[in-house]
Write a protein that holds these residues in place. Structure first.
Motif, mmCIF file in Angstrom:
data_model
loop_
_atom_site.group_PDB
_atom_site.id
_atom_site.type_symbol
_atom_site.label_atom_id
_atom_site.label_comp_id
_atom_site.label_asym_id
_atom_site.label_seq_id
_atom_site.Cartn_x
_atom_site.Cartn_y
_atom_site.Cartn_z
ATOM 1 N N THR A 80 0.845 -1.195 0.000
ATOM 2 C CA THR A 80 0.000 0.000 0.000
ATOM 3 C C THR A 80 0.878 1.242 0.000
ATOM 4 O O THR A 80 2.102 1.167 0.174
ATOM 5 N N LYS A 123 -5.353 8.338 0.958
ATOM 6 C CA LYS A 123 -4.917 7.251 0.076
ATOM 7 C C LYS A 123 -3.924 6.321 0.766
ATOM 8 O O LYS A 123 -3.289 5.486 0.116
ATOM 9 N N ALA A 125 -4.418 2.686 -0.014
ATOM 10 C CA ALA A 125 -4.617 2.358 -1.431
ATOM 11 C C ALA A 125 -3.377 1.682 -2.005
ATOM 12 O O ALA A 125 -2.256 1.876 -1.520
ATOM 13 N N THR A 152 -3.904 1.890 -8.162
ATOM 14 C CA THR A 152 -5.199 2.582 -8.150
ATOM 15 C C THR A 152 -5.038 4.106 -8.158
ATOM 16 O O THR A 152 -6.035 4.813 -8.231
#
Length: 361
Positions: free
Chosen positions: A98, A134, A137, A141
């Motif tokens: 991530t 984010k 995320a 993406t």
């Protein structure tokens, strides 16, 4: 912060002949300075940045960063990396981690920081680049601009005193460039020492307190952005910073490829980071071609853009004519209104080739 003395870099080409990439480069950079490095492709800009970041070594010369002789075998790379960060053209984020995982990795594995402390520091740093939401995320993406901001956060979290940027916006869609530039401007205001290799002239001028112009491996000019961009002393610098980007078409008949021309105009606008000018340019060209549709004379179209001043002109030459199509009695009033609405200024000149109409966009 940085002192370079007589740096040289020579490589051996495939045919065995030497090629000098850097030629006797010397400079001093003080704390808090933001230096934009400009110059033609292949001039040695990235090589210089890689040497400063210890990703490459010079053939000869001396380099001090924070008082340390970084070329000395007694200085461990880890000592330098605590002072210096590097942001690349490509984002180089680990795709299986991530955003938060990418940023905490060096903190926990290299700095041996406790996980909770690393996570909080990473979240605080992501907030600085407006990416806190984010954190969980995956890189795939994110948009290009968000990925580059995450890469900057990954560098910032290690609290470097100097950051080197190698074309940080070159891999981005023009609509995302402003995101990254905004973060870099914020860092500049905070007093971060930065060296930025960039091909975007307006950005190089606006963000920097100082500008290097490198040409054929030599530091040809070193001065304030105002000196370099407004009053360059060397002819090579003058030719480079005043460079006008130009796209030309010669339309000899009505059977030309209209869609290919429009595609090239759009690609030109994207390449030189002026997407907001795409619609005005294409509308002006479309309407002018409609006005000229009743005439058989050839037409020439030019799009000229100054990267330094951000000024764009569309020039259309109606060859063999002596009267502007905009002034003809049979000119379509609606087309003329559209054209005038798309341009802040229209100049009409009679040239040896015909009537030249120049539109400010």
């Amino acid at each position: 912060m940085i002192t370079a003395s007589h740096l040289n870099k020579t490589v051996t080409q495939a045919d065995g002949t030497p090629l000098r990439i850097l030629d006797d480069i010397s400079f001093h950079i003080a704390q808090g300075e933001v230096v934009s490095i400009i110059g033609p492709s292949g001039s040695g800009k990235t090589t210089l940045l890689r040497i400063l970041g210890m990703l490459d070594r010079p053939t000869s010369g001396q380099l001090l960063i924070g008082g340390d002789d970084i070329l000395s075998p007694t200085i461990p790379p880890s000592q330098l990396h605590q002072k210096l960060g590097f942001v690349f053209q490509q984002f180089n984020l680990f795709p299986h981690l991530t955003v938060l995982g990418n940023i905490t990795l060096a903190l926990t594995k290299v700095r041996r920081m406790p996980a909770d402390e690393a996570r909080q520091l990473a979240l605080d740093t992501l907030a600085r680049v407006s990416l806190a939401e984010k954190a969980d995320a995956m890189p795939a993406t994110l948009s290009g601009g968000q990925q580059q901001r995450a890469a900057i956060a990954r560098t910032l979290v290690l609290k470097p005193k100097i950051i080197l940027f190698d074309e940080p916006t070159s891999a981005l869609d023009p609509t995302m460039v402003a995101e990254v530039q905004g973060v870099m401007r914020l860092l500049a205001k905070e007093g971060m020492t930065m060296l930025v290799v960039t091909h975007r002239m307006r950005f190089a001028r606006d963000i920097a307190s100082r500008t290097f112009f490198i040409h054929q491996g030599r530091l040809l000019e070193d001065g304030t952005p105002d000196q370099i961009f407004r009053n360059p002393q060397q002819p090579e610098t003058r030719a480079f910073v005043q460079q006008i980007r130009t796209l030309r078409f010669a339309i000899a008949s009505r059977q030309f490829d209209f869609y290919d021309m429009m595609t090239q105009i759009r690609q030109f606008c994207i390449r030189y980071a002026i997407p907001e000018k795409m619609d005005p340019i294409t509308h002006i060209v479309e309407e002018m071609l409609l006005l000229l549709g009743n005439y058989n004379n050839p037409v020439s179209i030019e799009v000229n853009h100054s990267e330094l001043d951000g000024v764009t002109h569309v020039a259309i030459v109606h060859q063999g004519e002596t009267v502007s199509p905009l002034e003809r009695p049979d000119a379509d009033e609606l087309a003329v209104m559209i054209i005038r609405g798309m341009s802040s200024n229209i100049a009409t000149d009679l040239t040896p080739d015909g009537v030249r109409l120049t539109f400010d966009v």
